[in-house]
Design an enzyme around this catalytic site. Structure first.
Site, PDB file in Angstrom:
ATOM      1  N   LYS A  43      -4.031 -11.418  -7.338  1.00  0.00           N
ATOM      2  CA  LYS A  43      -4.850 -12.252  -6.457  1.00  0.00           C
ATOM      3  C   LYS A  43      -6.314 -11.835  -6.538  1.00  0.00           C
ATOM      4  O   LYS A  43      -6.607 -10.649  -6.651  1.00  0.00           O
ATOM      5  CB  LYS A  43      -4.312 -12.039  -5.039  1.00  0.00           C
TER       6      LYS A  43
ATOM      7  N   LYS B  87       0.839  -1.205   0.000  1.00  0.00           N
ATOM      8  CA  LYS B  87       0.000   0.000   0.000  1.00  0.00           C
ATOM      9  C   LYS B  87       0.870   1.250   0.000  1.00  0.00           C
ATOM     10  O   LYS B  87       0.570   2.235  -0.674  1.00  0.00           O
ATOM     11  CB  LYS B  87      -0.927   0.010   1.219  1.00  0.00           C
TER      12      LYS B  87
ATOM     13  N   LYS C  28     -11.016  -8.941  -2.213  1.00  0.00           N
ATOM     14  CA  LYS C  28     -12.222  -8.186  -1.853  1.00  0.00           C
ATOM     15  C   LYS C  28     -12.128  -6.747  -2.331  1.00  0.00           C
ATOM     16  O   LYS C  28     -13.130  -6.095  -2.580  1.00  0.00           O
ATOM     17  CB  LYS C  28     -12.411  -8.203  -0.329  1.00  0.00           C
TER      18      LYS C  28
HETATM   19  P1  TYM Z   1      -8.591 -12.125   4.738  1.00  0.00           P
HETATM   20  O1  TYM Z   1      -9.903 -11.734   5.279  1.00  0.00           O
HETATM   21  O2  TYM Z   1      -7.915 -11.210   3.791  1.00  0.00           O
HETATM   22  O3  TYM Z   1      -8.733 -13.515   4.026  1.00  0.00           O
HETATM   23  C1  TYM Z   1      -9.350 -14.620   4.680  1.00  0.00           C
HETATM   24  C2  TYM Z   1      -8.677 -15.912   4.292  1.00  0.00           C
HETATM   25  O4  TYM Z   1      -8.866 -16.135   2.900  1.00  0.00           O
HETATM   26  C3  TYM Z   1      -7.631 -16.320   2.257  1.00  0.00           C
HETATM   27  N1  TYM Z   1      -7.713 -15.730   0.917  1.00  0.00           N
HETATM   28  C4  TYM Z   1      -7.445 -16.387  -0.209  1.00  0.00           C
HETATM   29  N2  TYM Z   1      -7.070 -17.652  -0.429  1.00  0.00           N
HETATM   30  C5  TYM Z   1      -6.873 -18.023  -1.714  1.00  0.00           C
HETATM   31  N3  TYM Z   1      -7.030 -17.188  -2.772  1.00  0.00           N
HETATM   32  C6  TYM Z   1      -7.405 -15.912  -2.594  1.00  0.00           C
HETATM   33  N4  TYM Z   1      -7.562 -15.109  -3.639  1.00  0.00           N
HETATM   34  C7  TYM Z   1      -7.638 -15.451  -1.258  1.00  0.00           C
HETATM   35  N5  TYM Z   1      -8.011 -14.273  -0.729  1.00  0.00           N
HETATM   36  C8  TYM Z   1      -8.063 -14.462   0.600  1.00  0.00           C
HETATM   37  C9  TYM Z   1      -6.629 -15.589   3.126  1.00  0.00           C
HETATM   38  O5  TYM Z   1      -5.320 -16.062   2.941  1.00  0.00           O
HETATM   39  C10 TYM Z   1      -7.156 -15.877   4.508  1.00  0.00           C
HETATM   40  O6  TYM Z   1      -6.718 -17.148   4.968  1.00  0.00           O
HETATM   41  N6  TYM Z   1      -5.489 -11.222   8.511  1.00  0.00           N
HETATM   42  C11 TYM Z   1      -6.458 -12.159   7.997  1.00  0.00           C
HETATM   43  C12 TYM Z   1      -7.583 -12.400   8.974  1.00  0.00           C
HETATM   44  C13 TYM Z   1      -7.090 -12.816  10.295  1.00  0.00           C
HETATM   45  C14 TYM Z   1      -6.605 -14.103  10.670  1.00  0.00           C
HETATM   46  C15 TYM Z   1      -6.279 -14.005  12.040  1.00  0.00           C
HETATM   47  C16 TYM Z   1      -6.434 -15.293   9.976  1.00  0.00           C
HETATM   48  C17 TYM Z   1      -7.050 -12.027  11.398  1.00  0.00           C
HETATM   49  N7  TYM Z   1      -6.563 -12.737  12.452  1.00  0.00           N
HETATM   50  C18 TYM Z   1      -5.765 -15.104  12.749  1.00  0.00           C
HETATM   51  C19 TYM Z   1      -5.894 -16.387  10.671  1.00  0.00           C
HETATM   52  C20 TYM Z   1      -5.578 -16.278  12.037  1.00  0.00           C
HETATM   53  C21 TYM Z   1      -7.043 -11.578   6.724  1.00  0.00           C
HETATM   54  O7  TYM Z   1      -7.046 -10.395   6.504  1.00  0.00           O
HETATM   55  O8  TYM Z   1      -7.598 -12.501   5.916  1.00  0.00           O
END
Ligand code: TYM
Length: 330
Positions: free
Chosen positions: A193, A111, A196
């Protein structure tokens, strides 16, 4: 039973990448492991949010956890802010994480590199909060997509550092990143990727997309001029991405098998098969999503989930604060 924990940050609608990379694994593992699946709403506000939209996304996220098959009788499903220990241990983790480590985290770096201004302090320290999310529960495994692996590795580093300094406080967790589907790419630009916050809507299939629209997105996915279904992410990024999606939605069918099945057929036929698999999955999820919403069960699920999570988190926070010397012990 081994324990597994993960979360999703509902800054927008969940999509095929969130499902294949994360949510589907929570569901697949819930019989074998003790699963903690939470909704990372504290993480949402690291970037500006419209309150009404955020609220809707939060509710949809919980409903989609259930609609995708997470069973509240098996898995503990809760909202991060319902367990206040996350924020408090998050602060403590922040104080045990080096700025050098945070500087290396790609999300903030990207970013910043794009020249985005007014980035928040929360976005910068976010990986420390994520470490707290995980370490509060001593999980053995953290199933995540490829982009979050770096954060789980940082979590391990900080856990090891604190264990060394204060004595055994935390179990050091392993990231679980699937071989196939851990990085689903955008349909209209398979070098990026699926996300969202995608630049446009065409590259991303949302779990709540109208089926005709989802089909259209798949049918117009970018491919190449090579013309045969073959797994080669370098030269056939678009087709390889579709093969990953197809495999994950069809009992992990191997790439060799998919290549055989579509030998001599064009991309049109293959895309149609992918679209059918996607629509089939979406249709099941959407039916159940409507049932979940009309059943009014969300509140109860979250209340019960938080009640199960809270004592575990409270005991861990207390242990940490005592070890550090932050509590007065008579
Ligand atoms: P977030 O909300 O961005 O994504 C949630 C989960 O989905 C996976 N993901 C993907 N996997 C494959 N292809 C894609 N295009 C794709 N986009 C998203 C992400 O790798 C993730 O596993 N920081 C985390 C949320 C979080 C978290 C945690 C996760 C907060 N605390 C503790 C595990 C443990 C996040 O922003 O994920």
């Amino acid at each position: 039973k081994k324990r597994m924990l993960s979360g999703i940050k509902p800054t927008g609608q969940l999509h095929l990448g969130s499902y294949i990379g994360a949510l589907k694994h929570f569901v697949d593992y819930q019989d074998e492991y003790e699963v903690f699946a939470f909704i990372a709403n504290l993480h949402c506000i690291t970037v500006p949010q419209d309150p009404a939209t955020l609220q809707k996304n939060l509710r949809d996220c919980v409903a989609l956890y259930l609609a995708c098959g997470l069973d509240p009788k098996k898995a503990t499903i809760f909202l991060q802010t319902d367990v206040k220990e996350h924020a408090q241990l998050g602060y403590i983790m922040c104080c045990h994480t080096y700025m050098g480590e945070l500087n290396r985290m790609t999300q903030f770096k990207d970013k910043q590199a794009k020249g985005e201004t007014n980035l928040s302090g929360g976005l910068y320290t976010y990986p420390a909060l994520m470490a707290a999310d995980i370490l509060l529960y001593d999980p053995d495994y953290v199933p995540v997509g490829d982009d979050q692996k770096q954060h789980v590795e940082l979590t391990r580093d900080v856990a090891i550092r604190m264990n060394h300094r204060y004595g055994e406080l935390f179990r050091v967790p392993e990231p679980l990143v699937a071989k196939v589907g851990a990085r689903i790419m955008s349909l209209d630009d398979p070098t990026r990727k699926m996300s969202k916050s995608d630049h446009n809507d065409k590259g991303c299939v949302y779990l709540l997309d109208d089926l005709a629209k989802a089909k259209k997105k798949i049918m117009s996915a970018k491919t190449d001029s090579i013309g045969h279904v073959h797994f080669d992410p370098e030269n056939q990024a678009g087709v390889s991405n579709l093969m990953q999606i197809y495999s994950c939605l069809n009992d992990n069918e191997s790439f060799e098998q998919i290549e055989k099945d579509f030998e001599g057929k064009g991309y049109g036929d293959f895309k149609k098969a992918v679209a059918d698999s996607v629509c089939d999955t979406l249709s099941k999820i959407q039916t159940r999503y409507q049932e979940v919403l009309s059943s009014g069960e969300l509140e109860e699920v979250l209340t019960e989930g938080a009640a199960k999570a809270r004592p575990i988190a409270a005991a861990k926070l207390d242990k940490v604060q005592r070890a550090i010397g932050m509590e007065i012990i008579e």
